[in-house]
Write a protein that holds these residues in place. Sequence first.
Motif, PDB file in Angstrom:
ATOM      1  N   SER A 106       0.850  -1.223   0.138  1.00 25.71           N
ATOM      2  CA  SER A 106       0.027   0.003  -0.070  1.00 25.71           C
ATOM      3  C   SER A 106       0.782   1.239   0.069  1.00 25.71           C
ATOM      4  O   SER A 106       1.848   1.178   0.528  1.00 25.71           O
ATOM      5  CB  SER A 106      -0.897  -0.111   1.153  1.00 25.71           C
ATOM      6  N   PRO A 107       0.433   2.178  -0.601  1.00 26.38           N
ATOM      7  CA  PRO A 107       1.432   3.440  -0.418  1.00 26.38           C
ATOM      8  C   PRO A 107       1.467   4.041   0.705  1.00 26.38           C
ATOM      9  O   PRO A 107       0.695   4.034   1.580  1.00 26.38           O
ATOM     10  CB  PRO A 107       0.351   4.542  -1.439  1.00 26.38           C
ATOM     11  N   ILE A 108       2.773   4.490   0.955  1.00 29.40           N
ATOM     12  CA  ILE A 108       3.065   4.930   2.134  1.00 29.40           C
ATOM     13  C   ILE A 108       2.301   6.463   2.403  1.00 29.40           C
ATOM     14  O   ILE A 108       1.841   6.593   3.523  1.00 29.40           O
ATOM     15  CB  ILE A 108       4.669   5.182   2.406  1.00 29.40           C
ATOM     16  N   TYR A 109       2.615   7.301   1.430  1.00 24.23           N
ATOM     17  CA  TYR A 109       2.129   8.731   1.524  1.00 24.23           C
ATOM     18  C   TYR A 109       0.969   8.788   0.170  1.00 24.23           C
ATOM     19  O   TYR A 109       1.650   8.983  -1.032  1.00 24.23           O
ATOM     20  CB  TYR A 109       2.932   9.681   1.395  1.00 24.23           C
ATOM     21  N   PHE A 110      -0.243   8.849   0.568  1.00 24.31           N
ATOM     22  CA  PHE A 110      -1.316   8.814  -0.499  1.00 24.31           C
ATOM     23  C   PHE A 110      -1.825  10.231  -0.463  1.00 24.31           C
ATOM     24  O   PHE A 110      -2.179  10.875   0.501  1.00 24.31           O
ATOM     25  CB  PHE A 110      -2.222   7.889  -0.183  1.00 24.31           C
ATOM     26  N   SER A 111      -1.928  10.762  -1.775  1.00 25.33           N
ATOM     27  CA  SER A 111      -2.486  12.148  -1.858  1.00 25.33           C
ATOM     28  C   SER A 111      -3.734  12.249  -2.969  1.00 25.33           C
ATOM     29  O   SER A 111      -3.854  11.257  -3.578  1.00 25.33           O
ATOM     30  CB  SER A 111      -1.301  12.962  -2.477  1.00 25.33           C
ATOM     31  N   ALA A 112      -4.809  12.968  -2.578  1.00 26.36           N
ATOM     32  CA  ALA A 112      -6.082  13.099  -3.060  1.00 26.36           C
ATOM     33  C   ALA A 112      -5.866  13.635  -4.413  1.00 26.36           C
ATOM     34  O   ALA A 112      -4.797  14.246  -4.865  1.00 26.36           O
ATOM     35  CB  ALA A 112      -6.924  13.932  -2.464  1.00 26.36           C
ATOM     36  N   ASN A 113      -6.666  13.385  -5.438  1.00 28.53           N
ATOM     37  CA  ASN A 113      -6.955  13.880  -6.875  1.00 28.53           C
ATOM     38  C   ASN A 113      -7.183  15.106  -6.878  1.00 28.53           C
ATOM     39  O   ASN A 113      -8.509  15.465  -6.768  1.00 28.53           O
ATOM     40  CB  ASN A 113      -7.450  12.942  -7.742  1.00 28.53           C
ATOM     41  N   LEU A 114      -6.392  16.194  -6.919  1.00 30.77           N
ATOM     42  CA  LEU A 114      -6.844  17.693  -6.884  1.00 30.77           C
ATOM     43  C   LEU A 114      -7.323  18.019  -8.238  1.00 30.77           C
ATOM     44  O   LEU A 114      -7.990  19.084  -8.382  1.00 30.77           O
ATOM     45  CB  LEU A 114      -5.632  18.421  -6.180  1.00 30.77           C
ATOM     46  N   VAL A 115      -6.551  17.612  -9.071  1.00 30.58           N
ATOM     47  CA  VAL A 115      -6.851  18.095 -10.570  1.00 30.58           C
ATOM     48  C   VAL A 115      -8.183  17.507 -11.300  1.00 30.58           C
ATOM     49  O   VAL A 115      -8.807  18.289 -11.669  1.00 30.58           O
ATOM     50  CB  VAL A 115      -5.721  17.557 -11.424  1.00 30.58           C
ATOM     51  N   LYS A 116      -8.461  16.321 -10.989  1.00 31.48           N
ATOM     52  CA  LYS A 116      -9.943  15.927 -11.685  1.00 31.48           C
ATOM     53  C   LYS A 116      -9.971  16.071 -12.990  1.00 31.48           C
ATOM     54  O   LYS A 116     -11.057  16.597 -13.334  1.00 31.48           O
ATOM     55  CB  LYS A 116     -10.907  16.489 -10.574  1.00 31.48           C
ATOM     56  N   GLN A 117      -8.923  15.936 -13.737  1.00 33.39           N
ATOM     57  CA  GLN A 117      -9.086  16.079 -15.267  1.00 33.39           C
ATOM     58  C   GLN A 117      -9.181  17.455 -15.946  1.00 33.39           C
ATOM     59  O   GLN A 117      -9.835  17.701 -16.730  1.00 33.39           O
ATOM     60  CB  GLN A 117      -9.949  15.143 -15.959  1.00 33.39           C
ATOM     61  N   ASN A 118      -9.119  18.287 -14.664  1.00 36.58           N
ATOM     62  CA  ASN A 118      -9.194  19.993 -15.243  1.00 36.58           C
ATOM     63  C   ASN A 118      -7.740  20.341 -15.778  1.00 36.58           C
ATOM     64  O   ASN A 118      -6.960  20.642 -14.804  1.00 36.58           O
ATOM     65  CB  ASN A 118      -9.800  20.688 -14.237  1.00 36.58           C
ATOM     66  N   PHE A 119      -7.377  20.398 -16.933  1.00 37.05           N
ATOM     67  CA  PHE A 119      -6.255  20.750 -17.197  1.00 37.05           C
ATOM     68  C   PHE A 119      -6.048  22.444 -18.084  1.00 37.05           C
ATOM     69  O   PHE A 119      -5.085  22.542 -18.635  1.00 37.05           O
ATOM     70  CB  PHE A 119      -5.991  19.725 -18.625  1.00 37.05           C
ATOM     71  N   HIS A 120      -6.939  23.073 -17.527  1.00 36.46           N
ATOM     72  CA  HIS A 120      -6.865  24.345 -17.668  1.00 36.46           C
ATOM     73  C   HIS A 120      -6.444  25.505 -16.703  1.00 36.46           C
ATOM     74  O   HIS A 120      -6.894  25.269 -15.543  1.00 36.46           O
ATOM     75  CB  HIS A 120      -8.038  25.026 -18.194  1.00 36.46           C
ATOM     76  N   VAL A 121      -4.849  25.916 -16.775  1.00 34.10           N
ATOM     77  CA  VAL A 121      -4.727  26.975 -15.769  1.00 34.10           C
ATOM     78  C   VAL A 121      -4.456  28.184 -16.386  1.00 34.10           C
ATOM     79  O   VAL A 121      -4.589  28.234 -17.470  1.00 34.10           O
ATOM     80  CB  VAL A 121      -3.447  26.114 -15.101  1.00 34.10           C
ATOM     81  N   GLN A 122      -4.121  29.291 -15.392  1.00 38.40           N
ATOM     82  CA  GLN A 122      -4.024  30.557 -15.800  1.00 38.40           C
ATOM     83  C   GLN A 122      -2.615  31.143 -15.916  1.00 38.40           C
ATOM     84  O   GLN A 122      -2.429  31.975 -16.694  1.00 38.40           O
ATOM     85  CB  GLN A 122      -4.976  31.487 -14.720  1.00 38.40           C
ATOM     86  N   ARG A 123      -1.655  30.323 -15.598  1.00 39.78           N
ATOM     87  CA  ARG A 123      -0.234  30.950 -15.524  1.00 39.78           C
ATOM     88  C   ARG A 123       0.679  29.583 -15.442  1.00 39.78           C
ATOM     89  O   ARG A 123       0.413  28.717 -15.150  1.00 39.78           O
ATOM     90  CB  ARG A 123       0.025  31.838 -14.428  1.00 39.78           C
ATOM     91  N   PRO A 124       1.858  30.234 -15.747  1.00 35.49           N
ATOM     92  CA  PRO A 124       3.006  29.005 -15.578  1.00 35.49           C
ATOM     93  C   PRO A 124       3.330  28.642 -14.142  1.00 35.49           C
ATOM     94  O   PRO A 124       2.914  29.566 -13.331  1.00 35.49           O
ATOM     95  CB  PRO A 124       4.311  29.662 -16.305  1.00 35.49           C
ATOM     96  N   ASN A 125       3.885  27.368 -13.911  1.00 34.43           N
ATOM     97  CA  ASN A 125       4.222  27.081 -12.616  1.00 34.43           C
ATOM     98  C   ASN A 125       3.147  26.963 -11.623  1.00 34.43           C
ATOM     99  O   ASN A 125       3.193  27.061 -10.319  1.00 34.43           O
ATOM    100  CB  ASN A 125       5.463  27.857 -12.092  1.00 34.43           C
ATOM    101  N   GLN A 126       1.925  26.879 -12.121  1.00 38.40           N
ATOM    102  CA  GLN A 126       0.791  26.440 -11.333  1.00 38.40           C
ATOM    103  C   GLN A 126       0.287  25.111 -11.293  1.00 38.40           C
ATOM    104  O   GLN A 126       0.128  24.715  -9.929  1.00 38.40           O
ATOM    105  CB  GLN A 126      -0.581  27.420 -11.818  1.00 38.40           C
ATOM    106  N   LEU A 127       0.545  24.324 -12.243  1.00 44.54           N
ATOM    107  CA  LEU A 127       0.233  22.919 -12.399  1.00 44.54           C
ATOM    108  C   LEU A 127       1.261  22.181 -13.160  1.00 44.54           C
ATOM    109  O   LEU A 127       1.477  22.579 -14.321  1.00 44.54           O
ATOM    110  CB  LEU A 127      -1.042  22.690 -12.814  1.00 44.54           C
ATOM    111  N   TRP A 128       1.962  21.229 -12.506  1.00 49.53           N
ATOM    112  CA  TRP A 128       3.002  20.455 -13.201  1.00 49.53           C
ATOM    113  C   TRP A 128       2.499  19.079 -13.221  1.00 49.53           C
ATOM    114  O   TRP A 128       1.835  18.433 -12.436  1.00 49.53           O
ATOM    115  CB  TRP A 128       4.311  20.256 -12.648  1.00 49.53           C
TER     116      TRP A 128
END
Length: 285
Positions: A106-128
């Motif tokens: 099992s993963p040691i550190y699991f993170s939630a899905n915050l993006v949820k297939q929303n690939f539209h952002v407003q500026r660089p270095n906001q989402l990698w």
Amino acid sequence: MYAYIKNHLKDVSVKRACAYLGVSRSGYYKFLQHQPSNLELENSVLSDRIRTIFFAHKGRYGARRIQVELRQNHQLFVSRKRIGRLLCKQGLYTKGKRRKYLKQKSPIYFSANLVKQNFHVQRPNQLWFGDISYVPTQEGMLYCSVFIDCFTRKCVGFSIREHMRDNLVIESLEEALYREKPKKGLIIHTDQGSQYTGHRFYECSMIYHFIHSQSRKGNPYDNAVMESFYKSLKREVLPPKQYQTKAQARIELTDYLETYYNYQRIHSSLDYQTPVAFEQNHKFS
């Protein structure tokens, strides 16, 4: 870490690089002066012999038959386990071999899905987005870790190694962070691979103040940006047949990622601009 510093001395001083990566300068210079041991030299020569036999028989010979071949034709008496280790180290596996896989923990550190297939952002270095892909060669397998900026589609960092350990991901991540110097609040989205769920990636998120987001298990659409990127890379860079050498693969991939992809390749999602041109045309204060 020391190998990474050696490969990037043209970009940064030794003192600054060691301080940035948390290693000692004395350790780095000791690494440069390291002379291979007799065992390392012996394994290097033996690996070449094993690889020659492996490809001469088109991947049909495993450790047992290679052991016989070495004994009969080369007068080399080598244990089967040693041959197996050297085959595995080079990423060479017999055709039809049934590999045994340990049950995934099992993963040691699991993170939630915050993006949820929303690939539209407003500026660089906001989402990698980040992911790993394999590159087969006739000398064995290479693995490539890449991070892509969602807004500019720019390759902000990459690393090419002969293993899939977390060092592969950490090196490409630290290169991206050093180049881009993003502000706090950056979201980095990956899948649930062990390289991203271990303690080292978690520690990086604490040190560099980025937020980790992860895809749902078995859902490639959550990381569609990387799936599209690697599809293009494999189509445009990888030859119809495997690269002959790892060195050739490294040169081709580095040239594509470092020079061509960011500065020359136009993207339909960027209104047919290159990532660098698109970024320059959308400067933010």
